[in-house]
Design a protein around this motif. Structure first.
Motif, PDB file in Angstrom:
ATOM      1  N   LEU A   1       0.852  -1.187   0.000  1.00 43.12           N
ATOM      2  CA  LEU A   1       0.000   0.000   0.000  1.00 43.12           C
ATOM      3  C   LEU A   1       0.889   1.237   0.000  1.00 43.12           C
ATOM      4  CD1 LEU A   1      -2.784   1.415   0.305  1.00 43.12           C
ATOM      5  CD2 LEU A   1      -2.538   1.134   2.789  1.00 43.12           C
ATOM      6  N   ILE A   2       0.566   2.184  -0.889  1.00 45.49           N
ATOM      7  CA  ILE A   2       1.320   3.433  -0.996  1.00 45.49           C
ATOM      8  C   ILE A   2       0.373   4.591  -0.728  1.00 45.49           C
ATOM      9  CG2 ILE A   2       2.648   4.921  -2.560  1.00 45.49           C
ATOM     10  CD1 ILE A   2       3.383   2.323  -4.094  1.00 45.49           C
ATOM     11  N   ALA A   3       0.751   5.458   0.212  1.00 43.48           N
ATOM     12  CA  ALA A   3      -0.098   6.594   0.573  1.00 43.48           C
ATOM     13  C   ALA A   3       0.793   7.780   0.932  1.00 43.48           C
ATOM     14  CB  ALA A   3      -1.015   6.241   1.744  1.00 43.48           C
ATOM     15  N   GLY A   4       0.821   8.791   0.085  1.00 45.44           N
ATOM     16  CA  GLY A   4       1.627   9.966   0.352  1.00 45.44           C
ATOM     17  C   GLY A   4       1.059  10.819   1.462  1.00 45.44           C
ATOM     18  N   ASN A   5       1.706  11.964   1.705  1.00 45.88           N
ATOM     19  CA  ASN A   5       1.250  12.863   2.770  1.00 45.88           C
ATOM     20  C   ASN A   5      -0.202  13.274   2.590  1.00 45.88           C
ATOM     21  OD1 ASN A   5       3.713  13.006   4.218  1.00 45.88           O
ATOM     22  ND2 ASN A   5       4.525  14.452   2.715  1.00 45.88           N
ATOM     23  N   SER A   6      -0.615  13.449   1.334  1.00 47.70           N
ATOM     24  CA  SER A   6      -1.983  13.904   1.077  1.00 47.70           C
ATOM     25  C   SER A   6      -3.024  12.865   1.483  1.00 47.70           C
ATOM     26  CB  SER A   6      -2.151  14.249  -0.403  1.00 47.70           C
ATOM     27  OG  SER A   6      -1.848  13.130  -1.224  1.00 47.70           O
ATOM     28  N   ARG A   7      -2.591  11.601   1.699  1.00 45.43           N
ATOM     29  CA  ARG A   7      -3.541  10.552   2.092  1.00 45.43           C
ATOM     30  C   ARG A   7      -3.281  10.027   3.505  1.00 45.43           C
ATOM     31  NH1 ARG A   7      -5.213   5.949  -1.800  1.00 45.43           N
ATOM     32  NH2 ARG A   7      -3.002   5.401  -1.921  1.00 45.43           N
ATOM     33  N   LYS A   8      -2.393  10.691   4.243  1.00 43.43           N
ATOM     34  CA  LYS A   8      -2.126  10.231   5.606  1.00 43.43           C
ATOM     35  C   LYS A   8      -3.372  10.271   6.478  1.00 43.43           C
ATOM     36  CE  LYS A   8       2.821  10.891   6.440  1.00 43.43           C
ATOM     37  NZ  LYS A   8       3.861  11.813   6.959  1.00 43.43           N
ATOM     38  N   ALA A   9      -4.223  11.254   6.262  1.00 47.31           N
ATOM     39  CA  ALA A   9      -5.432  11.374   7.086  1.00 47.31           C
ATOM     40  C   ALA A   9      -6.377  10.196   6.886  1.00 47.31           C
ATOM     41  CB  ALA A   9      -6.155  12.689   6.774  1.00 47.31           C
ATOM     42  N   GLN A  10      -6.250   9.511   5.746  1.00 43.20           N
ATOM     43  CA  GLN A  10      -7.115   8.352   5.472  1.00 43.20           C
ATOM     44  C   GLN A  10      -6.388   7.029   5.689  1.00 43.20           C
ATOM     45  OE1 GLN A  10      -6.890  10.837   2.645  1.00 43.20           O
ATOM     46  NE2 GLN A  10      -8.312  11.936   3.988  1.00 43.20           N
ATOM     47  N   LEU A  11      -5.205   7.054   6.287  1.00 42.61           N
ATOM     48  CA  LEU A  11      -4.384   5.850   6.327  1.00 42.61           C
ATOM     49  C   LEU A  11      -5.024   4.725   7.140  1.00 42.61           C
ATOM     50  CD1 LEU A  11      -1.818   4.789   5.123  1.00 42.61           C
ATOM     51  CD2 LEU A  11      -0.569   5.559   7.132  1.00 42.61           C
ATOM     52  N   VAL A  12      -5.652   5.052   8.255  1.00 38.78           N
ATOM     53  CA  VAL A  12      -6.312   4.003   9.049  1.00 38.78           C
ATOM     54  C   VAL A  12      -7.379   3.323   8.203  1.00 38.78           C
ATOM     55  CG1 VAL A  12      -7.751   3.525  11.063  1.00 38.78           C
ATOM     56  CG2 VAL A  12      -5.822   5.111  11.263  1.00 38.78           C
ATOM     57  N   GLN A  13      -8.164   4.112   7.487  1.00 44.68           N
ATOM     58  CA  GLN A  13      -9.218   3.553   6.642  1.00 44.68           C
ATOM     59  C   GLN A  13      -8.626   2.720   5.510  1.00 44.68           C
ATOM     60  OE1 GLN A  13     -11.907   6.511   5.190  1.00 44.68           O
ATOM     61  NE2 GLN A  13     -13.132   5.081   3.991  1.00 44.68           N
ATOM     62  N   LEU A  14      -7.550   3.199   4.905  1.00 45.92           N
ATOM     63  CA  LEU A  14      -6.925   2.469   3.801  1.00 45.92           C
ATOM     64  C   LEU A  14      -6.363   1.123   4.268  1.00 45.92           C
ATOM     65  CD1 LEU A  14      -5.039   5.451   2.119  1.00 45.92           C
ATOM     66  CD2 LEU A  14      -7.028   4.245   1.188  1.00 45.92           C
ATOM     67  N   VAL A  15      -5.698   1.134   5.439  1.00 42.03           N
ATOM     68  CA  VAL A  15      -5.139  -0.111   5.977  1.00 42.03           C
ATOM     69  C   VAL A  15      -6.251  -1.086   6.331  1.00 42.03           C
ATOM     70  CG1 VAL A  15      -3.945  -1.091   7.984  1.00 42.03           C
ATOM     71  CG2 VAL A  15      -2.964   0.879   6.764  1.00 42.03           C
ATOM     72  N   SER A  16      -7.294  -0.574   6.989  1.00 40.97           N
ATOM     73  CA  SER A  16      -8.404  -1.445   7.373  1.00 40.97           C
ATOM     74  C   SER A  16      -9.066  -2.048   6.147  1.00 40.97           C
ATOM     75  CB  SER A  16      -9.425  -0.648   8.196  1.00 40.97           C
ATOM     76  OG  SER A  16      -8.839  -0.147   9.385  1.00 40.97           O
ATOM     77  N   GLY A  17      -9.179  -1.252   5.074  1.00 36.94           N
ATOM     78  CA  GLY A  17      -9.753  -1.759   3.837  1.00 36.94           C
ATOM     79  C   GLY A  17      -8.909  -2.863   3.215  1.00 36.94           C
ATOM     80  N   LYS A  18      -7.589  -2.679   3.241  1.00 43.48           N
ATOM     81  CA  LYS A  18      -6.689  -3.698   2.699  1.00 43.48           C
ATOM     82  C   LYS A  18      -6.789  -5.007   3.485  1.00 43.48           C
ATOM     83  CE  LYS A  18      -4.203  -2.350  -0.886  1.00 43.48           C
ATOM     84  NZ  LYS A  18      -4.101  -3.158  -2.126  1.00 43.48           N
ATOM     85  N   LEU A  19      -6.850  -4.887   4.814  1.00 45.19           N
ATOM     86  CA  LEU A  19      -6.984  -6.091   5.637  1.00 45.19           C
ATOM     87  C   LEU A  19      -8.308  -6.791   5.367  1.00 45.19           C
ATOM     88  CD1 LEU A  19      -5.526  -4.873   9.059  1.00 45.19           C
ATOM     89  CD2 LEU A  19      -4.408  -6.293   7.340  1.00 45.19           C
ATOM     90  N   ALA A  20      -9.367  -6.000   5.154  1.00 47.56           N
ATOM     91  CA  ALA A  20     -10.674  -6.590   4.855  1.00 47.56           C
ATOM     92  C   ALA A  20     -10.634  -7.320   3.510  1.00 47.56           C
ATOM     93  CB  ALA A  20     -11.748  -5.498   4.838  1.00 47.56           C
TER      94      ALA A  20
END
Length: 455
Positions: free
Chosen positions: A104-123
């Motif tokens: 998973l790649i998430a720059g500074n502009s997506r740090k605020a959504q990182l918890v959601q992105l990680v949780s989505g990947k795990l799901a």
């Protein structure tokens, strides 16, 4: 935290930070957000289900270090969800997408959504029938820290010729004073004895909203009128009781009498990190820095006059395009005369997308290496000289943790930092972590000084 899939019990997250204090502040915030979402944050040295590397891209060396660490994590922990965030994916996501190790790649502009992105990947993995279990070696709680990094500003409007940060962090944005005060009081409630006010360009605090009363009117006094950063620091000192407040980095143009007057409060650490980059006027102009050497020296003089006990540290870039032997000698001379407590020297690293890429006068690698050796020798000499000059003085030391130094039976060697940012070692029968004690600086020891508690 709403908006992301439920987190299975016991899922662990490791956060490793590369680069600047701003990244440390971001990682600290991410740790809080993952904890609030139900994850267990563990040491970056532990095996974990999710491993996040908060990258830096200020030099090609920083990029290489990030790639090296990503590969090393994958070797240690083949089944972990491996995430790259920070400035590197903001600057060159394609380079990281080419790495098979990264999930998973998430720059500074997506740090605020990182918890959601990680949780989505795990799901997604769970739906695909993949286990989220990692190859855990051990689960180590996150290391207890004694200072917290509070971000007050982000982004930069300067576009120095060598710097990619405006493209990875954006233009200057200031955080609301009320939220900053709330964050500091929250940190004190959690037991932190020190906060570090950090940002990309602290002196630009409030610059994007010149008429906004939050940054100017409500809490100012005559000494801070017209200086939003001084207004904020005065407010922090007035409306918080945290024992120590440190300013991470300032520019010479920020060093005004209005700001310096606030250091009459002993809670404000008398340590100034004041990047020089070059002591030669032609090089500073090519770099698009906003000061000349004499203006830098004048800022130093103001600090030495108004905050006599202050320690000053700096950054220097060696081998910038067009730097001549005479230019480099001017840098050495200024550094030698300045009395810096520490000099952080970096060889110039070309960054695609910066103005310096188009500059003529590339300094040959052997010349750059020879200059680096000379500046590093001077840095060692300056550090030793300043530590020696402070022997016999009593300074408050915030003890951070134990040090791997042999000592007598039943004794433990502890290490910490003075308010002036000198590393101090001492022995104690009792735990010292998070305590601030008056300490006599008695002799040179390793990279710092040995201290005897004076209480």
């Amino acid at each position: 935290m709403a908006g992301h899939p439920a987190v299975p019990a016991g899922v662990t997250v490791s956060l490793e930070t590369l680069g600047c204090k701003l990244n440390l502040a971001d990682s600290e915030l991410l740790a809080r957000e993952f904890t609030a979402a139900g994850y267990q944050v563990v040491s970056s040295q532990a095996g974990a289900h999710v491993y996040i590397i908060n990258t830096c891209t200020v030099t090609h060396v920083a990029d290489a270090k990030a790639r090296q660490e990503l590969r090393a994590v994958r070797r240690r922990n083949p089944r972990a969800l491996l995430v790259a965030t920070g400035c590197y994916p903001e600057r060159a996501p394609g380079e990281l997408e080419a790495l098979p190790e990264v999930d998973l790649i998430a720059g500074n502009s997506r740090k605020a959504q990182l918890v959601q992105l990680v949780s989505g990947k795990l799901a997604e993995r769970a739906l695909a029938g993949e286990s989220i279990q990692a190859d855990l070696v051990r689960t180590v709680p996150a290391i207890a820290v004694v200072r917290s990094f509070v971000k007050i500003q982000e982004g930069c409007n300067d576009y120095c010729a060598y710097c990619i940060i405006p493209k990875t962090r954006g233009t200057s944005r200031s955080f609301d004073p009320a939220s900053i005060i709330s964050a500091i009081n929250d940190r004190q409630g959690q037991g932190y004895p020190e906060v570090v006010l950090t940002g990309t360009q602290l002196g630009d605090y409030g610059i994007e909203a010149p008429g906004d009363r939050r940054y100017r009117a409500d809490h100012r006094d005559q000494s801070t009128e017209g200086n939003p950063l001084a207004v904020l620091v005065a407010l922090v000192l007035k409306e918080t009781a945290i024992p120590r407040v440190r300013i991470s980095s300032l520019q010479p143009q920020d060093i005004t009498p209005e700001l310096l007057s606030l250091w009459s409060d002993p809670r404000l650490c008398p340590h100034f990190h004041l990047p020089l980059q070059s002591g030669a006027a032609p090089v500073l102009r090519s770099m698009r820095r906003r000061y000349a050497p004499e203006e830098y020296v004048a800022a130093l003089h103001r600090i030495r006059t108004m905050v006599p006990m202050a320690a000053v540290t700096t950054d220097v870039i060696v081998g910038f395009p067009g730097e001549t032997d005479a230019d480099f000698d001017a840098t050495l001379g200024l550094c030698d005369a300045a009395g810096f407590a520490a000099i952080h020297a970096f060889p110039y690293s070309q960054r695609p997308g910066t103005l310096a890429v188009r500059l003529p006068g590339t300094v040959p690698a052997p010349v750059k290496r020879a200059r680096m050796e000379r500046i590093l020798d001077l840095a060692k000499s300056c550090s030793l000289k300043e530590r020696t000059r402070n022997l016999g003085r009593v300074r408050p030391v915030l003890w951070e943790g134990t040090a791997s130094v042999p000592c007598g039976e039943g004794m433990t060697v502890w290490q910490g930092l003075t308010d002036t940012y000198f590393r101090v070692y001492t022995t104690s029968h009792e735990p010292l972590r998070s305590r601030i004690t008056k300490t006599l600086l008695s002799c040179i020891h390793q990279d710092g000084v040995w201290g005897e508690r004076a209480e």
